[in-house]
Scaffold this motif. Sequence first.
Motif, PDB file in Angstrom:
ATOM      1  N   GLY A 247       0.773  -1.230   0.000  1.00 38.35           N
ATOM      2  CA  GLY A 247       0.000   0.000   0.000  1.00 38.35           C
ATOM      3  C   GLY A 247       0.806   1.282   0.000  1.00 38.35           C
ATOM      4  O   GLY A 247       0.251   2.352   0.275  1.00 38.35           O
ATOM      5  N   GLU A 248       2.090   1.230  -0.325  1.00 35.11           N
ATOM      6  CA  GLU A 248       2.921   2.432  -0.277  1.00 35.11           C
ATOM      7  C   GLU A 248       3.121   3.024  -1.672  1.00 35.11           C
ATOM      8  O   GLU A 248       2.785   2.417  -2.687  1.00 35.11           O
ATOM      9  N   GLY A 249       3.678   4.232  -1.725  1.00 32.95           N
ATOM     10  CA  GLY A 249       3.819   4.967  -2.975  1.00 32.95           C
ATOM     11  C   GLY A 249       4.653   4.217  -4.002  1.00 32.95           C
ATOM     12  O   GLY A 249       5.718   3.681  -3.685  1.00 32.95           O
ATOM     13  N   PHE A 250       4.184   4.216  -5.252  1.00 28.93           N
ATOM     14  CA  PHE A 250       4.779   3.426  -6.327  1.00 28.93           C
ATOM     15  C   PHE A 250       5.025   4.327  -7.527  1.00 28.93           C
ATOM     16  O   PHE A 250       4.249   5.241  -7.807  1.00 28.93           O
ATOM     17  N   ASP A 251       6.139   4.095  -8.238  1.00 31.54           N
ATOM     18  CA  ASP A 251       6.380   4.796  -9.500  1.00 31.54           C
ATOM     19  C   ASP A 251       6.891   3.800 -10.538  1.00 31.54           C
ATOM     20  O   ASP A 251       7.763   2.977 -10.238  1.00 31.54           O
ATOM     21  N   TYR A 252       6.344   3.910 -11.743  1.00 25.18           N
ATOM     22  CA  TYR A 252       6.675   3.015 -12.860  1.00 25.18           C
ATOM     23  C   TYR A 252       7.526   3.813 -13.835  1.00 25.18           C
ATOM     24  O   TYR A 252       7.018   4.650 -14.578  1.00 25.18           O
TER      25      TYR A 252
ATOM     26  N   ALA B 130      14.696   6.638 -16.124  1.00 24.48           N
ATOM     27  CA  ALA B 130      14.807   6.826 -14.673  1.00 24.48           C
ATOM     28  C   ALA B 130      14.858   8.309 -14.323  1.00 24.48           C
ATOM     29  O   ALA B 130      15.410   9.127 -15.057  1.00 24.48           O
ATOM     30  N   TYR B 131      14.259   8.663 -13.200  1.00 22.54           N
ATOM     31  CA  TYR B 131      14.331  10.013 -12.644  1.00 22.54           C
ATOM     32  C   TYR B 131      14.162   9.910 -11.142  1.00 22.54           C
ATOM     33  O   TYR B 131      13.778   8.852 -10.613  1.00 22.54           O
ATOM     34  N   THR B 132      14.457  10.986 -10.429  1.00 22.73           N
ATOM     35  CA  THR B 132      14.376  10.969  -8.971  1.00 22.73           C
ATOM     36  C   THR B 132      12.941  10.686  -8.539  1.00 22.73           C
ATOM     37  O   THR B 132      12.023  11.408  -8.932  1.00 22.73           O
ATOM     38  N   PRO B 133      12.713   9.642  -7.756  1.00 23.04           N
ATOM     39  CA  PRO B 133      11.341   9.334  -7.338  1.00 23.04           C
ATOM     40  C   PRO B 133      10.718  10.484  -6.568  1.00 23.04           C
ATOM     41  O   PRO B 133      11.376  11.107  -5.726  1.00 23.04           O
ATOM     42  N   PRO B 134       9.442  10.785  -6.838  1.00 23.46           N
ATOM     43  CA  PRO B 134       8.775  11.884  -6.133  1.00 23.46           C
ATOM     44  C   PRO B 134       8.647  11.580  -4.643  1.00 23.46           C
ATOM     45  O   PRO B 134       8.682  10.415  -4.216  1.00 23.46           O
ATOM     46  N   PRO B 135       8.475  12.622  -3.821  1.00 27.99           N
ATOM     47  CA  PRO B 135       8.246  12.400  -2.392  1.00 27.99           C
ATOM     48  C   PRO B 135       7.062  11.466  -2.161  1.00 27.99           C
ATOM     49  O   PRO B 135       6.064  11.513  -2.883  1.00 27.99           O
ATOM     50  N   GLY B 136       7.182  10.628  -1.155  1.00 29.61           N
ATOM     51  CA  GLY B 136       6.132   9.671  -0.846  1.00 29.61           C
ATOM     52  C   GLY B 136       6.262   8.349  -1.554  1.00 29.61           C
ATOM     53  O   GLY B 136       5.468   7.434  -1.323  1.00 29.61           O
ATOM     54  N   THR B 137       7.259   8.212  -2.418  1.00 27.93           N
ATOM     55  CA  THR B 137       7.471   6.969  -3.164  1.00 27.93           C
ATOM     56  C   THR B 137       8.329   6.003  -2.350  1.00 27.93           C
ATOM     57  O   THR B 137       9.348   6.403  -1.775  1.00 27.93           O
ATOM     58  N   SER B 138       7.924   4.750  -2.318  1.00 31.77           N
ATOM     59  CA  SER B 138       8.712   3.709  -1.651  1.00 31.77           C
ATOM     60  C   SER B 138       9.102   2.576  -2.593  1.00 31.77           C
ATOM     61  O   SER B 138      10.039   1.831  -2.304  1.00 31.77           O
ATOM     62  N   ILE B 139       8.364   2.429  -3.712  1.00 30.37           N
ATOM     63  CA  ILE B 139       8.557   1.316  -4.649  1.00 30.37           C
ATOM     64  C   ILE B 139       8.767   1.898  -6.037  1.00 30.37           C
ATOM     65  O   ILE B 139       7.982   2.735  -6.492  1.00 30.37           O
ATOM     66  N   VAL B 140       9.818   1.453  -6.735  1.00 29.89           N
ATOM     67  CA  VAL B 140      10.121   1.943  -8.076  1.00 29.89           C
ATOM     68  C   VAL B 140      10.395   0.751  -8.989  1.00 29.89           C
ATOM     69  O   VAL B 140      11.119  -0.174  -8.608  1.00 29.89           O
TER      70      VAL B 140
ATOM     71  N   VAL C  84       3.034  12.054 -17.115  1.00 30.24           N
ATOM     72  CA  VAL C  84       1.927  12.100 -16.158  1.00 30.24           C
ATOM     73  C   VAL C  84       2.273  11.169 -15.019  1.00 30.24           C
ATOM     74  O   VAL C  84       2.699  10.028 -15.232  1.00 30.24           O
ATOM     75  N   ARG C  85       2.103  11.632 -13.805  1.00 30.78           N
ATOM     76  CA  ARG C  85       2.181  10.757 -12.624  1.00 30.78           C
ATOM     77  C   ARG C  85       1.273  11.319 -11.549  1.00 30.78           C
ATOM     78  O   ARG C  85       1.429  12.473 -11.150  1.00 30.78           O
ATOM     79  N   ARG C  86       0.322  10.499 -11.125  1.00 27.48           N
ATOM     80  CA  ARG C  86      -0.555  10.876 -10.033  1.00 27.48           C
ATOM     81  C   ARG C  86      -0.785   9.681  -9.142  1.00 27.48           C
ATOM     82  O   ARG C  86      -0.676   8.531  -9.589  1.00 27.48           O
ATOM     83  N   THR C  87      -1.131   9.935  -7.900  1.00 30.93           N
ATOM     84  CA  THR C  87      -1.454   8.880  -6.958  1.00 30.93           C
ATOM     85  C   THR C  87      -2.863   9.103  -6.418  1.00 30.93           C
ATOM     86  O   THR C  87      -3.480  10.148  -6.666  1.00 30.93           O
ATOM     87  N   CYS C  88      -3.379   8.144  -5.702  1.00 34.98           N
ATOM     88  CA  CYS C  88      -4.725   8.270  -5.144  1.00 34.98           C
ATOM     89  C   CYS C  88      -4.747   9.391  -4.107  1.00 34.98           C
ATOM     90  O   CYS C  88      -3.776   9.596  -3.375  1.00 34.98           O
TER      91      CYS C  88
END
Length: 285
Positions: free
Chosen positions: A55-60, A65-75, A280-284
């Motif tokens: 349930g933690e922040g994810f980026d695909y 590759a780029y610096t993961p946004p704040p709140g991201t735990s899984i890349v 585009v990148r958004r989270t719930c």
Amino acid sequence: MSLNLPHHRPRRSATVPTALAALALLLTSCSGNADPDPAPDSAPTPAEVTLPPVGEGFDYQLGGAYTPPPGTSIVARDHTASPAPGMYNICYVNAFQAQPDAEGEWDDDLLLRDADGEVVIDRDWDEALLDIRTDAKRERVARKVDAWIDACAAKGFDAVEPDNYDTYTRAPDGLLTADDAKAFLALLADHAHSVGLAVAQKNTAELAADRAKVGLDFAVVEECGMYDECGDYTEAFGRHVVDVEYDERGMRKACAGWGDEISVVRRDRDVLPEGEPGHVRRTCP
């Protein structure tokens, strides 16, 4: 993929929903910490394998590759990239098909051919399907993919995501079967576990019930909100599911139904790096 980027497969159509009949087995992960939500029907995980946080922040980040946004735990990144420091890192490999620019890197007899002797091509991505119909050919294909998996482990990734598990559904005249796919992925999973990587099932909800027999630890899925499949994956994997949605309708459905249970991210279909037009990148919420 038609772009000269690491391959990924945004969902184009829904798969046929499959009722998962296995009873939930309350097992704990052997990753070193107790699993707060063990997946049902799961095989014991090797002690050295770590599952992604739930349930933690994810980026695909397959498009770059780029610096993961704040709140991201899984890349998730391509196997040619390096893992993101301080994150749970998933390494992408195109396991069941040849990249558009890499068909010549495979032995000719490992390219699947139809009854006319023509190489079978996935037309959506201009990729040759690999021939995994026999034990001998599966082992030969696995040797090349295993080398990528070894590189993922050496770089410090935590898991591997072998893409195109559902290739058999695109092979004409039943040339490939679900059993072929499962037997091949089981080889990859066994090798990945031997080098300390967890293994993700990529899409293919209709085979989720077989995850324990194949040796799969969690799921990386595309558009399970859009196609009402998130429950199929959570029934098999518990909360160890990460989902990528590619449009607003799917994102709303995934967040409303599953945003408190699994990791959900909205990305553009080309998974472009931050700063590029179209990213585009958004989270719930």
